[in-house]
Motif scaffolding. Structure first.
Motif, PDB file in Angstrom:
ATOM      1  N   ARG A 248      -6.829  10.163  -4.319  1.00 11.98           N
ATOM      2  CA  ARG A 248      -5.538  10.787  -4.616  1.00 11.98           C
ATOM      3  C   ARG A 248      -5.770  12.103  -5.330  1.00 11.98           C
ATOM      4  O   ARG A 248      -6.787  12.294  -6.005  1.00 11.98           O
ATOM      5  N   ASP A 249      -4.780  12.958  -5.230  1.00 15.46           N
ATOM      6  CA  ASP A 249      -4.774  14.190  -6.004  1.00 15.46           C
ATOM      7  C   ASP A 249      -4.765  13.807  -7.491  1.00 15.46           C
ATOM      8  O   ASP A 249      -3.937  13.006  -7.909  1.00 15.46           O
ATOM      9  N   PRO A 250      -5.707  14.340  -8.293  1.00 16.26           N
ATOM     10  CA  PRO A 250      -5.743  13.959  -9.710  1.00 16.26           C
ATOM     11  C   PRO A 250      -4.433  14.280 -10.432  1.00 16.26           C
ATOM     12  O   PRO A 250      -4.146  13.706 -11.493  1.00 16.26           O
TER      13      PRO A 250
ATOM     14  N   ARG B 172       0.832  -1.209   0.000  1.00 18.07           N
ATOM     15  CA  ARG B 172       0.000   0.000   0.000  1.00 18.07           C
ATOM     16  C   ARG B 172       0.865   1.257   0.000  1.00 18.07           C
ATOM     17  O   ARG B 172       0.611   2.202  -0.742  1.00 18.07           O
ATOM     18  N   ARG B 173       1.905   1.249   0.819  1.00 13.64           N
ATOM     19  CA  ARG B 173       2.780   2.423   0.901  1.00 13.64           C
ATOM     20  C   ARG B 173       3.538   2.639  -0.419  1.00 13.64           C
ATOM     21  O   ARG B 173       3.641   3.765  -0.902  1.00 13.64           O
TER      22      ARG B 173
ATOM     23  N   VAL C  43      -9.025  -4.208   4.668  1.00 14.88           N
ATOM     24  CA  VAL C  43      -9.591  -3.640   3.442  1.00 14.88           C
ATOM     25  C   VAL C  43     -10.122  -4.782   2.583  1.00 14.88           C
ATOM     26  O   VAL C  43      -9.373  -5.699   2.229  1.00 14.88           O
ATOM     27  N   ASP C  44     -11.408  -4.720   2.266  1.00 13.70           N
ATOM     28  CA  ASP C  44     -12.030  -5.795   1.492  1.00 13.70           C
ATOM     29  C   ASP C  44     -12.088  -5.390   0.021  1.00 13.70           C
ATOM     30  O   ASP C  44     -12.994  -4.685  -0.405  1.00 13.70           O
TER      31      ASP C  44
ATOM     32  N   ALA D 297      -9.463   1.468  -6.469  1.00 12.45           N
ATOM     33  CA  ALA D 297      -8.206   1.792  -5.786  1.00 12.45           C
ATOM     34  C   ALA D 297      -8.420   2.668  -4.555  1.00 12.45           C
ATOM     35  O   ALA D 297      -7.627   2.622  -3.613  1.00 12.45           O
ATOM     36  N   THR D 298      -9.493   3.452  -4.553  1.00  5.51           N
ATOM     37  CA  THR D 298      -9.699   4.360  -3.419  1.00  5.51           C
ATOM     38  C   THR D 298      -9.910   3.580  -2.122  1.00  5.51           C
ATOM     39  O   THR D 298      -9.593   4.065  -1.039  1.00  5.51           O
ATOM     40  N   VAL D 299     -10.414   2.349  -2.232  1.00  4.80           N
ATOM     41  CA  VAL D 299     -10.605   1.527  -1.036  1.00  4.80           C
ATOM     42  C   VAL D 299      -9.246   1.217  -0.402  1.00  4.80           C
ATOM     43  O   VAL D 299      -9.124   1.124   0.813  1.00  4.80           O
TER      44      VAL D 299
END
Ligand SMILES: Cc1cc2nc3c(=O)[nH]c(=O)nc-3n(C[C@H](O)[C@H](O)[C@H](O)COP(=O)(O)O)c2cc1C
Length: 210
Positions: free
Chosen positions: A76-78, A29-30, A60-61, A69-71
């Motif tokens: 994120r900044d576009p 994730r990082r 996180v499921d 991806a937001t899950v």
């Protein structure tokens, strides 16, 4: 206190990130967030076991059939880098072909099973195939295994990985940078991955630097 330094970026770089079922989903994730923040294009694929470990370790499921991806990494900044998700079974994907150019691939974390498949060329899914492609095209392939203790099978497979051109970068953070949190330990490993693939970062103070 928020950093006043401008962000470091590596625009125009394109990487494949395979996430498999070893412990250490937090590294994946990082790393994904750091690569996107550095303005890289990231081609992500997650194995079913990788999904299970993400669920267990990060709570996180993920729905791999309708990936959001937001899950995993939040909004994120576009202006950040581009994320392209590939189903782990989709061998029609761009990253299954050597003609699709990349700046390298990272498998993080890399299970013992995937390590074995990669070094023996027994590719059964997209992550294995993409790794195969990176080896045959002589591109950077970073494997981030996490296992302890290591059997002779693991050690033999890691030796073979180095012989065939991959870089074995175990998820084993150092302690000489005086970590104060788990995040510091995670950043240590992610920093070493970024160094290998040439992505600028400020994740840790380098030895010898003020
Ligand atoms: C919670 C959990 C933790 C696991 N941790 C590891 C691990 O640290 N290292 C490893 O090699 N396999 C680990 N495994 C086993 C792998 O997930 C398993 O071998 C799987 O078949 C790997 O498949 P993949 O490489 O396609 O993701 C773990 C499994 C689970 C459910």
């Amino acid at each position: 206190m928020p950093s006043l330094q401008p962000p470091v970026t590596s625009p125009g770089k394109r990487f494949v990130l395979g996430v498999t079922g070893a412990s250490g989903a937090v590294y994946a994730r990082r790393l994904l967030g750091v690569l996107l923040d550095a303005n890289c294009e990231v081609h992500l694929s997650i194995s079913p076991s990788g999904r299970q470990v993400i669920q267990h370790e990060l709570g996180v499921d993920l729905n791999l059939d309708a990936f959001d991806a937001t899950v995993l990494i939040g909004q994120r900044d576009p202006a950040c880098g581009n994320l392209v998700y590939h189903d782990h079974r989709d061998l029609m994907s761009s990253i299954a072909s050597g003609s699709f150019l990349t700046d390298g691939m990272v498998i993080c974390p890399c299970s013992g099973g995937t390590l074995s498949a990669v070094v023996h060329g027994t590719s059964t899914g997209l992550i294995h195939r993409a790794a195969d492609v990176h080896l045959k095209e002589r591109r950077k392939l970073i494997l981030v295994p996490r296992e302890t203790p290591l059997s002779l099978v693991h050690l033999d497979n890691m030796r073979r990985a180095v012989e065939v051109g991959a870089i074995v970068l175990p998820a084993s953070p150092g302690f000489y940078h005086e970590p104060r949190s788990i995040d510091d330990l995670v950043d240590f490993v992610v920093a070493r991955i970024c160094d290998q693939i040439g992505v600028a970062h400020r994740l840790m103070r380098r030895w010898g630097e003020a």
